[in-house]
Design a protein around this motif. Structure first.
Motif, PDB file in Angstrom:
ATOM      1  N   THR A  55       0.849  -1.195   0.000  1.00 14.70           N
ATOM      2  CA  THR A  55       0.000   0.000   0.000  1.00 14.70           C
ATOM      3  C   THR A  55       0.879   1.238   0.000  1.00 14.70           C
ATOM      4  N   ALA A  56       1.953   1.203   0.799  1.00 15.81           N
ATOM      5  CA  ALA A  56       2.905   2.322   0.839  1.00 15.81           C
ATOM      6  C   ALA A  56       3.597   2.492  -0.510  1.00 15.81           C
ATOM      7  N   VAL A  57       3.963   1.376  -1.138  1.00 15.97           N
ATOM      8  CA  VAL A  57       4.609   1.436  -2.458  1.00 15.97           C
ATOM      9  C   VAL A  57       3.675   2.063  -3.482  1.00 15.97           C
ATOM     10  N   MET A  58       2.413   1.645  -3.463  1.00 20.41           N
ATOM     11  CA  MET A  58       1.453   2.182  -4.435  1.00 20.41           C
ATOM     12  C   MET A  58       1.193   3.669  -4.205  1.00 20.41           C
ATOM     13  N   GLU A  59       1.138   4.082  -2.935  1.00 18.94           N
ATOM     14  CA  GLU A  59       0.923   5.497  -2.648  1.00 18.94           C
ATOM     15  C   GLU A  59       2.117   6.335  -3.088  1.00 18.94           C
ATOM     16  N   GLU A  60       3.320   5.806  -2.892  1.00 20.69           N
ATOM     17  CA  GLU A  60       4.518   6.506  -3.344  1.00 20.69           C
ATOM     18  C   GLU A  60       4.514   6.636  -4.871  1.00 20.69           C
ATOM     19  N   ASN A  61       4.115   5.565  -5.543  1.00 17.30           N
ATOM     20  CA  ASN A  61       4.042   5.602  -7.002  1.00 17.30           C
ATOM     21  C   ASN A  61       2.982   6.582  -7.482  1.00 17.30           C
ATOM     22  N   ARG A  62       1.883   6.650  -6.765  1.00 13.59           N
ATOM     23  CA  ARG A  62       0.816   7.600  -7.120  1.00 13.59           C
ATOM     24  C   ARG A  62       1.359   9.041  -7.057  1.00 13.59           C
ATOM     25  N   THR A  63       2.069   9.319  -5.967  1.00 10.79           N
ATOM     26  CA  THR A  63       2.639  10.656  -5.784  1.00 10.79           C
ATOM     27  C   THR A  63       3.660  10.973  -6.876  1.00 10.79           C
ATOM     28  N   CYS A  64       4.558  10.007  -7.166  1.00 11.50           N
ATOM     29  CA  CYS A  64       5.596  10.219  -8.183  1.00 11.50           C
ATOM     30  C   CYS A  64       5.008  10.411  -9.572  1.00 11.50           C
ATOM     31  N   CYS A  65       3.970   9.647  -9.901  1.00 14.41           N
ATOM     32  CA  CYS A  65       3.320   9.791 -11.208  1.00 14.41           C
ATOM     33  C   CYS A  65       2.754  11.193 -11.380  1.00 14.41           C
ATOM     34  N   CYS A  66       2.118  11.690 -10.340  1.00 13.82           N
ATOM     35  CA  CYS A  66       1.537  13.031 -10.401  1.00 13.82           C
ATOM     36  C   CYS A  66       2.630  14.093 -10.507  1.00 13.82           C
TER      37      CYS A  66
END
Length: 210
Positions: A55-66
């Motif tokens: 979940t932490a990995v996906m949230e980090e990826n969400r932030t980086c994508c944006c």
């Protein structure tokens, strides 16, 4: 850094190195020099811990994508920025992670599938629409088909049936896939930008290796 965060970080490191199935709660405790009981104070079981890690990995990826979308001058640069970030993540990831997740932690795998089919779908579709409006992608593409194609090709390098023995070839495989994707989309103007960003990336890598 508190104990809960230390457990999360060390677990992520061990899962990436050895896969999910091979790492026990006891292994994580031993690596941190704490008791297994302490790990269970923060995470009820291994499934809970795996869920927290990814979940932490996906949230980090969400932030980086944006952030990549905001930083990029155009749709093609956005893809290159996302590719570099993806390679940093994949370089240290054991190819068995997704297989283990699907087989032994199906609820976590569903979260990953939802992230991929909702958030990533939206990001890729938005990139295609932006590229068309900028004159960098062809206007005759089917946006939905190519969005789904890109989503499912992102993790293709980890598929042992398609690329057996690929542990040390992830970067090469992914580069070929993303170039194939971009050149298939691009207009003449877009192809010029692809060449420009490829050269910039090559120069950065050469400077890093000096």
């Amino acid at each position: 850094m508190d104990a809960k965060e230390r457990i999360l970080i060390k677990s992520h490191e061990l899962f990436n190195r050895y896969g999910l199935r091979s790492v026990s709660m006891g292994d994580i405790a031993a690596q941190l020099g704490i008791s297994k009981k302490t790990v269970y104070q923060y995470y009820t079981d291994k499934d809970d811990l795996v869920s927290a890690v990814f979940t932490a990995v996906m949230e980090e990826n969400r932030t980086c994508c944006c952030q990549d979308r905001e930083k990029a001058d155009n749709a093609i640069q956005e893809v290159f920025l996302a590719f570099d970030r993806m390679i940093d993540m994949f370089t240290n990831m054991n190819p068995s992670v997704l297989f283990d997740m699907e087989k032994y932690h199906p609820s976590v795998f569903k979260k990953y599938q939802d992230f991929k089919n909702q958030f990533l779908y939206g990001m890729i579709r938005s990139n295609l629409e932006k590229g068309i409006s900028e004159g960098l992608y062809r206007t005759d593409i089917d946006i939905d088909i190519l969005t789904r194609f890109r989503i499912h090709s992102i993790m293709l390098s980890f598929n042992k049936d398609v690329f057996p023995g690929n542990r040390n070839q992830v970067m090469q495989i992914e580069m070929q896939l993303v170039e194939h994707f971009l050149y298939g989309l691009a207009t003449c103007k877009g192809k010029e930008l692809i060449e420009e960003y490829k050269q910039q990336r090559k120069t950065r890598l050469e400077q890093r290796n000096v």
